[in-house]
Design a protein around this motif. Structure first.
Motif: not given
Lengths: 158, 158
Positions: A70, A73-74, A134-136, A153, B113-114, B134-141, B148, B153, B155
């Protein structure tokens, strides 16, 4: 400048670019003692390109999916420029090339998992190309000269 | 409950836990069609443990460094619990075990990471165990049912 897929004939030129960056250990989370074989296997694991200036390889980048399933797509990419070609826009040109190539491959976004925060030049370049932080990871990178520094990130929609 | 290193005798039990989670494709960024061989190779690539209850494997986790080189002081881990053992604190017990084991290995932090944002139970568990987003991938999944959704992320210092 010409950007084209890397071939096995480029291995020596690619390693000549990778080796000093890996040995310095200041910008990539790779083992500083990494062998030529392991470094080329890592860099060329999926798709890799080189940027040529007057027939000389001035830079190289790789592109791959960042996660499977899933998350497929990135994409993720990495870029390195020969020290002697620095400051001539090679990284920027490769980045723009990689965005187009990734879009053609169907990727919807590009993610960098680990931009060392003290790599100010890199951070500025990615921001100027539309990447957002988007992250650290706090203290995520043990810099050989500066100790523990943050790792960022960054993400850009394609 | 007893938590111990996984051995080759545990492969069938580990795969029985992994397979439905991978096939569902809702919480891990792994190919839903992943083979048994590839899944076990991924899970057991570094260190893996199993949690036993009355001699039955109720859960499993892996531990590895999250990045190489200057990122090598932060580890990554993944946890899965058998559906029939859900709700009995197996994941929490494995997490606490993994923190101690990772500290003993010299790691200074643990990074996920995810974490799929719609995995509310997982997110709550990690927060309750001291993990910060500590982070977020927008629509990453690409969730098979929800489309989406964000990927987080997380930590925790060790």
């Amino acid at each position: 400048m010409r950007i084209r897929p890397a071939t096995s004939a480029d291995h020596a030129a690619i390693w000549a670019i990778l080796e000093p960056v890996i040995r310095a250990g200041e910008t990539y989370a790779l083992d500083r003692a990494m062998s030529r074989e392991d470094a080329l296997a890592f860099w060329l694991a999926n798709e890799a390109f080189v940027a040529e200036e007057q027939g000389e390889v001035a830079g190289t980048y790789y592109l791959r999916r960042n996660q499977a399933g899933g998350g497929g797509h990135v994409c993720n990419a990495g870029y390195m420029v020969a020290a002697e070609a620095s400051g001539r826009g090679v990284a920027r040109a490769m980045a723009v090339h990689s965005f187009e190539h990734a879009k053609a491959r169907g990727y919807r976004g590009m993610q960098f998992n680990f931009v060392v925060s003290t790599n100010a030049r890199g951070v500025r370049l990615w921001q100027s190309l539309g990447f957002a932080e988007i992250g650290c990871v706090p203290g995520g990178f043990a810099h050989p000269g500066l100790g523990f520094v943050d790792a960022l990130m960054m993400y850009r929609a394609l």
